[in-house]
Design a protein around this motif. Structure first.
Motif, PDB file in Angstrom:
ATOM      1  N   ASP A   7       0.819  -1.218   0.000  1.00 35.90           N
ATOM      2  CA  ASP A   7       0.000   0.000   0.000  1.00 35.90           C
ATOM      3  C   ASP A   7       0.851   1.265   0.000  1.00 35.90           C
ATOM      4  O   ASP A   7       0.411   2.308  -0.438  1.00 35.90           O
ATOM      5  CB  ASP A   7      -0.972  -0.047   1.169  1.00 35.90           C
ATOM      6  N   ILE A   8       2.104   1.211   0.496  1.00 34.72           N
ATOM      7  CA  ILE A   8       2.837   2.490   0.515  1.00 34.72           C
ATOM      8  C   ILE A   8       3.330   2.813  -0.891  1.00 34.72           C
ATOM      9  O   ILE A   8       3.864   3.848  -1.159  1.00 34.72           O
ATOM     10  CB  ILE A   8       4.030   2.490   1.506  1.00 34.72           C
ATOM     11  N   GLY A   9       3.185   1.869  -1.791  1.00 28.48           N
ATOM     12  CA  GLY A   9       3.673   2.126  -3.148  1.00 28.48           C
ATOM     13  C   GLY A   9       5.084   1.581  -3.291  1.00 28.48           C
ATOM     14  O   GLY A   9       5.848   1.540  -2.319  1.00 28.48           O
ATOM     15  N   ARG A  10       5.447   1.229  -4.474  1.00 28.18           N
ATOM     16  CA  ARG A  10       6.734   0.550  -4.661  1.00 28.18           C
ATOM     17  C   ARG A  10       7.926   1.502  -4.523  1.00 28.18           C
ATOM     18  O   ARG A  10       9.007   1.074  -4.139  1.00 28.18           O
ATOM     19  CB  ARG A  10       6.739  -0.127  -6.047  1.00 28.18           C
ATOM     20  N   ILE A  11       7.736   2.779  -4.842  1.00 28.31           N
ATOM     21  CA  ILE A  11       8.881   3.705  -4.808  1.00 28.31           C
ATOM     22  C   ILE A  11       9.434   3.864  -3.376  1.00 28.31           C
ATOM     23  O   ILE A  11      10.632   3.670  -3.168  1.00 28.31           O
ATOM     24  CB  ILE A  11       8.508   5.077  -5.416  1.00 28.31           C
ATOM     25  N   PRO A  12       8.590   4.170  -2.366  1.00 27.32           N
ATOM     26  CA  PRO A  12       9.144   4.281  -1.010  1.00 27.32           C
ATOM     27  C   PRO A  12       9.825   2.985  -0.565  1.00 27.32           C
ATOM     28  O   PRO A  12      10.854   3.004   0.101  1.00 27.32           O
ATOM     29  CB  PRO A  12       7.916   4.590  -0.148  1.00 27.32           C
ATOM     30  N   ARG A  13       9.269   1.842  -0.987  1.00 26.30           N
ATOM     31  CA  ARG A  13       9.881   0.574  -0.563  1.00 26.30           C
ATOM     32  C   ARG A  13      11.258   0.405  -1.217  1.00 26.30           C
ATOM     33  O   ARG A  13      12.212  -0.041  -0.598  1.00 26.30           O
ATOM     34  CB  ARG A  13       8.954  -0.590  -0.921  1.00 26.30           C
ATOM     35  N   ILE A  14      11.398   0.829  -2.481  1.00 31.31           N
ATOM     36  CA  ILE A  14      12.708   0.779  -3.148  1.00 31.31           C
ATOM     37  C   ILE A  14      13.691   1.702  -2.426  1.00 31.31           C
ATOM     38  O   ILE A  14      14.845   1.335  -2.177  1.00 31.31           O
ATOM     39  CB  ILE A  14      12.551   1.198  -4.628  1.00 31.31           C
ATOM     40  N   MET A  15      13.224   2.894  -2.070  1.00 31.75           N
ATOM     41  CA  MET A  15      14.093   3.861  -1.390  1.00 31.75           C
ATOM     42  C   MET A  15      14.573   3.290  -0.058  1.00 31.75           C
ATOM     43  O   MET A  15      15.768   3.332   0.257  1.00 31.75           O
ATOM     44  CB  MET A  15      13.321   5.171  -1.181  1.00 31.75           C
ATOM     45  N   CYS A  16      13.641   2.714   0.709  1.00 30.41           N
ATOM     46  CA  CYS A  16      14.013   2.122   2.007  1.00 30.41           C
ATOM     47  C   CYS A  16      14.984   0.965   1.806  1.00 30.41           C
ATOM     48  O   CYS A  16      15.945   0.812   2.571  1.00 30.41           O
ATOM     49  CB  CYS A  16      12.780   1.605   2.742  1.00 30.41           C
TER      50      CYS A  16
ATOM     51  N   LYS B  41       1.122  12.079 -12.314  1.00 33.99           N
ATOM     52  CA  LYS B  41       0.125  12.173 -11.228  1.00 33.99           C
ATOM     53  C   LYS B  41      -0.347  10.761 -10.850  1.00 33.99           C
ATOM     54  O   LYS B  41      -0.420  10.407  -9.675  1.00 33.99           O
ATOM     55  CB  LYS B  41      -1.052  13.029 -11.688  1.00 33.99           C
ATOM     56  N   ASN B  42      -0.610   9.952 -11.867  1.00 33.75           N
ATOM     57  CA  ASN B  42      -1.070   8.584 -11.629  1.00 33.75           C
ATOM     58  C   ASN B  42      -0.008   7.781 -10.884  1.00 33.75           C
ATOM     59  O   ASN B  42      -0.282   7.087  -9.906  1.00 33.75           O
ATOM     60  CB  ASN B  42      -1.371   7.951 -13.000  1.00 33.75           C
ATOM     61  N   LEU B  43       1.258   7.926 -11.314  1.00 35.17           N
ATOM     62  CA  LEU B  43       2.370   7.201 -10.676  1.00 35.17           C
ATOM     63  C   LEU B  43       2.490   7.625  -9.220  1.00 35.17           C
ATOM     64  O   LEU B  43       2.605   6.817  -8.310  1.00 35.17           O
ATOM     65  CB  LEU B  43       3.664   7.476 -11.419  1.00 35.17           C
ATOM     66  N   VAL B  44       2.441   8.933  -8.979  1.00 34.89           N
ATOM     67  CA  VAL B  44       2.614   9.461  -7.619  1.00 34.89           C
ATOM     68  C   VAL B  44       1.494   8.944  -6.717  1.00 34.89           C
ATOM     69  O   VAL B  44       1.743   8.467  -5.608  1.00 34.89           O
ATOM     70  CB  VAL B  44       2.621  11.003  -7.647  1.00 34.89           C
ATOM     71  N   GLU B  45       0.265   8.984  -7.219  1.00 33.22           N
ATOM     72  CA  GLU B  45      -0.872   8.561  -6.387  1.00 33.22           C
ATOM     73  C   GLU B  45      -0.761   7.075  -6.052  1.00 33.22           C
ATOM     74  O   GLU B  45      -1.069   6.663  -4.934  1.00 33.22           O
ATOM     75  CB  GLU B  45      -2.193   8.844  -7.108  1.00 33.22           C
ATOM     76  N   LYS B  46      -0.275   6.293  -6.980  1.00 32.82           N
ATOM     77  CA  LYS B  46      -0.269   4.836  -6.748  1.00 32.82           C
ATOM     78  C   LYS B  46       1.037   4.330  -6.138  1.00 32.82           C
ATOM     79  O   LYS B  46       1.040   3.394  -5.363  1.00 32.82           O
ATOM     80  CB  LYS B  46      -0.546   4.102  -8.061  1.00 32.82           C
ATOM     81  N   GLU B  47       2.154   4.985  -6.472  1.00 34.84           N
ATOM     82  CA  GLU B  47       3.445   4.397  -6.076  1.00 34.84           C
ATOM     83  C   GLU B  47       4.250   5.232  -5.095  1.00 34.84           C
ATOM     84  O   GLU B  47       5.307   4.807  -4.641  1.00 34.84           O
ATOM     85  CB  GLU B  47       4.287   4.167  -7.340  1.00 34.84           C
ATOM     86  N   MET B  48       3.780   6.432  -4.818  1.00 35.44           N
ATOM     87  CA  MET B  48       4.533   7.277  -3.888  1.00 35.44           C
ATOM     88  C   MET B  48       3.577   7.886  -2.869  1.00 35.44           C
ATOM     89  O   MET B  48       3.853   8.942  -2.306  1.00 35.44           O
ATOM     90  CB  MET B  48       5.253   8.396  -4.669  1.00 35.44           C
ATOM     91  N   CYS B  49       2.471   7.152  -2.609  1.00 33.29           N
ATOM     92  CA  CYS B  49       1.368   7.813  -1.894  1.00 33.29           C
ATOM     93  C   CYS B  49       1.738   8.398  -0.535  1.00 33.29           C
ATOM     94  O   CYS B  49       1.359   9.525  -0.257  1.00 33.29           O
ATOM     95  CB  CYS B  49       0.150   6.899  -1.798  1.00 33.29           C
ATOM     96  N   PRO B  50       2.573   7.740   0.307  1.00 38.96           N
ATOM     97  CA  PRO B  50       2.783   8.383   1.606  1.00 38.96           C
ATOM     98  C   PRO B  50       3.577   9.667   1.494  1.00 38.96           C
ATOM     99  O   PRO B  50       3.497  10.539   2.331  1.00 38.96           O
ATOM    100  CB  PRO B  50       3.544   7.319   2.403  1.00 38.96           C
ATOM    101  N   MET B  51       4.349   9.785   0.400  1.00 35.89           N
ATOM    102  CA  MET B  51       5.214  10.958   0.305  1.00 35.89           C
ATOM    103  C   MET B  51       4.422  12.161  -0.188  1.00 35.89           C
ATOM    104  O   MET B  51       4.713  13.289   0.143  1.00 35.89           O
ATOM    105  CB  MET B  51       6.368  10.647  -0.666  1.00 35.89           C
ATOM    106  N   LEU B  52       3.415  11.877  -1.056  1.00 35.99           N
ATOM    107  CA  LEU B  52       2.730  13.038  -1.645  1.00 35.99           C
ATOM    108  C   LEU B  52       1.224  12.829  -1.582  1.00 35.99           C
ATOM    109  O   LEU B  52       0.553  12.834  -2.595  1.00 35.99           O
ATOM    110  CB  LEU B  52       3.199  13.207  -3.094  1.00 35.99           C
ATOM    111  N   LYS B  53       0.751  12.671  -0.356  1.00 39.35           N
ATOM    112  CA  LYS B  53      -0.692  12.383  -0.200  1.00 39.35           C
ATOM    113  C   LYS B  53      -1.519  13.415  -0.944  1.00 39.35           C
ATOM    114  O   LYS B  53      -2.506  13.147  -1.554  1.00 39.35           O
ATOM    115  CB  LYS B  53      -1.056  12.403   1.296  1.00 39.35           C
ATOM    116  N   GLU B  54      -1.012  14.676  -0.945  1.00 41.78           N
ATOM    117  CA  GLU B  54      -1.855  15.727  -1.548  1.00 41.78           C
ATOM    118  C   GLU B  54      -1.710  15.756  -3.074  1.00 41.78           C
ATOM    119  O   GLU B  54      -1.942  16.769  -3.682  1.00 41.78           O
ATOM    120  CB  GLU B  54      -1.444  17.102  -1.013  1.00 41.78           C
ATOM    121  N   ALA B  55      -1.306  14.599  -3.658  1.00 41.00           N
ATOM    122  CA  ALA B  55      -1.107  14.609  -5.125  1.00 41.00           C
ATOM    123  C   ALA B  55      -2.416  14.966  -5.834  1.00 41.00           C
ATOM    124  O   ALA B  55      -2.422  15.369  -6.984  1.00 41.00           O
ATOM    125  CB  ALA B  55      -0.617  13.243  -5.591  1.00 41.00           C
ATOM    126  N   LYS B  56      -3.515  14.804  -5.098  1.00 34.20           N
ATOM    127  CA  LYS B  56      -4.808  15.179  -5.711  1.00 34.20           C
ATOM    128  C   LYS B  56      -4.755  16.664  -6.041  1.00 34.20           C
ATOM    129  O   LYS B  56      -5.301  17.146  -7.016  1.00 34.20           O
ATOM    130  CB  LYS B  56      -5.980  14.934  -4.729  1.00 34.20           C
TER     131      LYS B  56
END
Lengths: 98, 98
Positions: A7-16, B41-56
Protein backbone atom coordinates in the motif's frame (compact mmCIF):
# COMPACT_ATOMS: atom_id res chain seq x y z
CA UNK A 1 9.89 -12.52 -9.78
CA UNK A 2 7.25 -9.81 -9.51
CA UNK A 3 7.33 -7.84 -6.30
CA UNK A 4 3.89 -7.55 -4.64
CA UNK A 5 2.50 -4.04 -4.73
CA UNK A 6 2.16 -2.88 -1.14
CA UNK A 7 0.00 0.00 0.00
CA UNK A 8 2.84 2.49 0.51
CA UNK A 9 3.67 2.13 -3.15
CA UNK A 10 6.73 0.55 -4.66
CA UNK A 11 8.88 3.71 -4.81
CA UNK A 12 9.14 4.28 -1.01
CA UNK A 13 9.88 0.57 -0.56
CA UNK A 14 12.71 0.78 -3.15
CA UNK A 15 14.09 3.86 -1.39
CA UNK A 16 14.01 2.12 2.01
CA UNK A 17 15.60 -1.01 0.55
CA UNK A 18 18.51 0.97 -0.95
CA UNK A 19 19.08 2.61 2.44
CA UNK A 20 18.98 -0.68 4.33
CA UNK A 21 21.26 -2.53 1.88
CA UNK A 22 23.81 0.27 2.20
CA UNK A 23 23.60 0.32 6.02
CA UNK A 24 23.83 -3.47 6.24
CA UNK A 25 27.17 -3.56 4.38
CA UNK A 26 28.53 -0.23 5.64
CA UNK A 27 28.10 -1.42 9.24
CA UNK A 28 30.57 -4.30 9.02
CA UNK A 29 33.28 -2.11 10.54
CA UNK A 30 30.81 -0.51 12.92
CA UNK A 31 30.77 2.79 11.03
CA UNK A 32 27.52 2.32 9.10
CA UNK A 33 28.05 5.59 7.23
CA UNK A 34 30.55 4.67 4.54
CA UNK A 35 31.65 1.60 2.61
CA UNK A 36 35.31 0.65 2.78
CA UNK A 37 36.77 -1.27 -0.16
CA UNK A 38 36.28 -4.56 1.68
CA UNK A 39 32.66 -3.72 2.50
CA UNK A 40 32.03 -2.66 -1.12
CA UNK A 41 33.53 -5.95 -2.35
CA UNK A 42 31.22 -7.86 -0.04
CA UNK A 43 28.17 -5.87 -1.21
CA UNK A 44 29.05 -6.36 -4.87
CA UNK A 45 29.57 -10.11 -4.47
CA UNK A 46 26.32 -10.62 -2.65
CA UNK A 47 24.01 -7.98 -4.09
CA UNK A 48 25.25 -7.18 -7.59
CA UNK A 49 26.58 -10.58 -8.57
CA UNK A 50 25.39 -10.85 -12.17
CA UNK A 51 26.74 -7.43 -12.99
CA UNK A 52 30.21 -7.89 -11.56
CA UNK A 53 30.84 -11.62 -11.47
CA UNK A 54 34.58 -10.96 -11.52
CA UNK A 55 34.34 -9.02 -8.22
CA UNK A 56 36.75 -11.64 -6.91
CA UNK A 57 39.29 -9.87 -9.15
CA UNK A 58 40.53 -7.04 -6.96
CA UNK A 59 41.15 -4.64 -9.83
CA UNK A 60 37.43 -4.84 -10.74
CA UNK A 61 36.58 -3.72 -7.23
CA UNK A 62 39.21 -0.97 -7.52
CA UNK A 63 37.54 0.20 -10.73
CA UNK A 64 34.15 0.27 -9.05
CA UNK A 65 35.57 1.97 -5.97
CA UNK A 66 37.05 4.77 -8.06
CA UNK A 67 33.79 5.06 -10.05
CA UNK A 68 31.81 5.47 -6.82
CA UNK A 69 34.28 7.41 -4.65
CA UNK A 70 33.64 10.88 -6.10
CA UNK A 71 35.47 12.79 -3.34
CA UNK A 72 38.47 10.43 -3.37
CA UNK A 73 38.52 9.69 0.35
CA UNK A 74 38.80 5.91 -0.23
CA UNK A 75 35.33 5.39 1.21
CA UNK A 76 31.89 5.41 -0.41
CA UNK A 77 29.12 7.36 1.32
CA UNK A 78 25.41 6.84 0.66
CA UNK A 79 25.09 9.64 -1.91
CA UNK A 80 28.04 8.27 -3.91
CA UNK A 81 26.58 4.75 -3.69
CA UNK A 82 23.04 5.77 -4.72
CA UNK A 83 24.21 8.07 -7.54
CA UNK A 84 26.30 5.27 -9.06
CA UNK A 85 23.48 2.75 -8.80
CA UNK A 86 21.22 5.19 -10.66
CA UNK A 87 23.87 5.73 -13.33
CA UNK A 88 24.00 1.94 -13.84
CA UNK A 89 20.17 1.87 -13.93
CA UNK A 90 20.01 4.57 -16.62
CA UNK A 91 22.60 2.68 -18.71
CA UNK A 92 20.56 -0.53 -18.36
CA UNK A 93 17.33 1.33 -19.23
CA UNK A 94 18.95 2.78 -22.36
CA UNK A 95 20.21 -0.63 -23.45
CA UNK A 96 16.73 -2.12 -22.86
CA UNK A 97 15.34 0.38 -25.38
CA UNK A 98 17.77 -0.66 -28.14
CA UNK B 1 7.79 -5.87 4.81
CA UNK B 2 11.19 -7.44 4.14
CA UNK B 3 11.87 -8.29 0.53
CA UNK B 4 13.23 -11.80 0.00
CA UNK B 5 16.87 -11.92 -1.11
CA UNK B 6 16.98 -13.52 -4.57
CA UNK B 7 20.05 -14.96 -6.13
CA UNK B 8 20.70 -12.12 -8.57
CA UNK B 9 21.15 -9.83 -5.60
CA UNK B 10 18.83 -7.08 -4.50
CA UNK B 11 20.48 -4.25 -6.45
CA UNK B 12 19.73 -5.61 -9.98
CA UNK B 13 16.18 -6.34 -8.85
CA UNK B 14 15.76 -2.73 -7.61
CA UNK B 15 17.16 -1.44 -10.91
CA UNK B 16 14.74 -3.60 -12.94
CA UNK B 17 11.83 -2.58 -10.74
CA UNK B 18 12.53 1.15 -11.24
CA UNK B 19 12.66 0.57 -15.01
CA UNK B 20 9.40 -1.41 -15.04
CA UNK B 21 7.51 1.04 -12.80
CA UNK B 22 8.54 3.89 -15.11
CA UNK B 23 7.56 1.98 -18.28
CA UNK B 24 4.25 0.90 -16.77
CA UNK B 25 3.13 4.51 -16.14
CA UNK B 26 4.92 6.10 -19.14
CA UNK B 27 3.07 3.73 -21.48
CA UNK B 28 -0.45 4.99 -20.69
CA UNK B 29 -0.34 7.23 -23.76
CA UNK B 30 1.46 4.58 -25.78
CA UNK B 31 4.78 6.42 -25.70
CA UNK B 32 6.48 4.47 -22.91
CA UNK B 33 9.51 6.80 -23.00
CA UNK B 34 8.34 9.80 -21.03
CA UNK B 35 5.84 10.65 -18.32
CA UNK B 36 3.26 13.33 -19.08
CA UNK B 37 1.84 15.30 -16.16
CA UNK B 38 -1.22 13.03 -16.07
CA UNK B 39 0.98 9.91 -16.07
CA UNK B 40 3.19 11.38 -13.35
CA UNK B 41 0.13 12.17 -11.23
CA UNK B 42 -1.07 8.58 -11.63
CA UNK B 43 2.37 7.20 -10.68
CA UNK B 44 2.61 9.46 -7.62
CA UNK B 45 -0.87 8.56 -6.39
CA UNK B 46 -0.27 4.84 -6.75
CA UNK B 47 3.44 4.40 -6.08
CA UNK B 48 4.53 7.28 -3.89
CA UNK B 49 1.37 7.81 -1.89
CA UNK B 50 2.78 8.38 1.61
CA UNK B 51 5.21 10.96 0.30
CA UNK B 52 2.73 13.04 -1.65
CA UNK B 53 -0.69 12.38 -0.20
CA UNK B 54 -1.85 15.73 -1.55
CA UNK B 55 -1.11 14.61 -5.13
CA UNK B 56 -4.81 15.18 -5.71
CA UNK B 57 -3.86 18.86 -5.40
CA UNK B 58 -2.72 19.75 -8.91
CA UNK B 59 -0.16 22.33 -7.77
CA UNK B 60 1.68 19.58 -5.84
CA UNK B 61 1.96 17.63 -9.05
CA UNK B 62 3.10 20.80 -10.83
CA UNK B 63 5.82 21.23 -8.18
CA UNK B 64 6.96 17.66 -8.64
CA UNK B 65 6.82 17.96 -12.43
CA UNK B 66 9.08 21.02 -12.38
CA UNK B 67 11.42 19.31 -9.90
CA UNK B 68 11.75 16.32 -12.23
CA UNK B 69 11.56 17.98 -15.65
CA UNK B 70 15.17 19.19 -15.84
CA UNK B 71 15.09 20.04 -19.56
CA UNK B 72 11.73 21.83 -19.34
CA UNK B 73 10.00 19.92 -22.14
CA UNK B 74 6.88 19.25 -20.00
CA UNK B 75 7.67 15.53 -19.96
CA UNK B 76 9.78 13.42 -17.60
CA UNK B 77 12.20 10.93 -19.14
CA UNK B 78 13.71 7.96 -17.28
CA UNK B 79 16.95 9.76 -16.31
CA UNK B 80 15.00 12.70 -14.87
CA UNK B 81 12.71 10.29 -13.01
CA UNK B 82 15.52 8.14 -11.58
CA UNK B 83 17.70 11.12 -10.62
CA UNK B 84 14.83 12.70 -8.67
CA UNK B 85 13.99 9.43 -6.90
CA UNK B 86 17.63 9.18 -5.80
CA UNK B 87 17.60 12.76 -4.59
CA UNK B 88 14.55 11.94 -2.45
CA UNK B 89 16.30 8.78 -1.24
CA UNK B 90 19.40 10.71 -0.18
CA UNK B 91 17.22 13.23 1.70
CA UNK B 92 15.41 10.36 3.46
CA UNK B 93 18.74 8.67 4.29
CA UNK B 94 20.08 11.91 5.78
CA UNK B 95 16.96 12.38 7.91
CA UNK B 96 17.21 8.76 9.11
CA UNK B 97 20.68 9.56 10.48
CA UNK B 98 19.48 12.50 12.55
Amino acid sequence: MTTQKCDIGRIPRIMCELCSIFEEYASADGDGKTLTKAELKNLVEKEMCPMLKEAKNSSRVDDLMSAMDHDGNAKVDFQEFATTIIAFTCICHESMKE
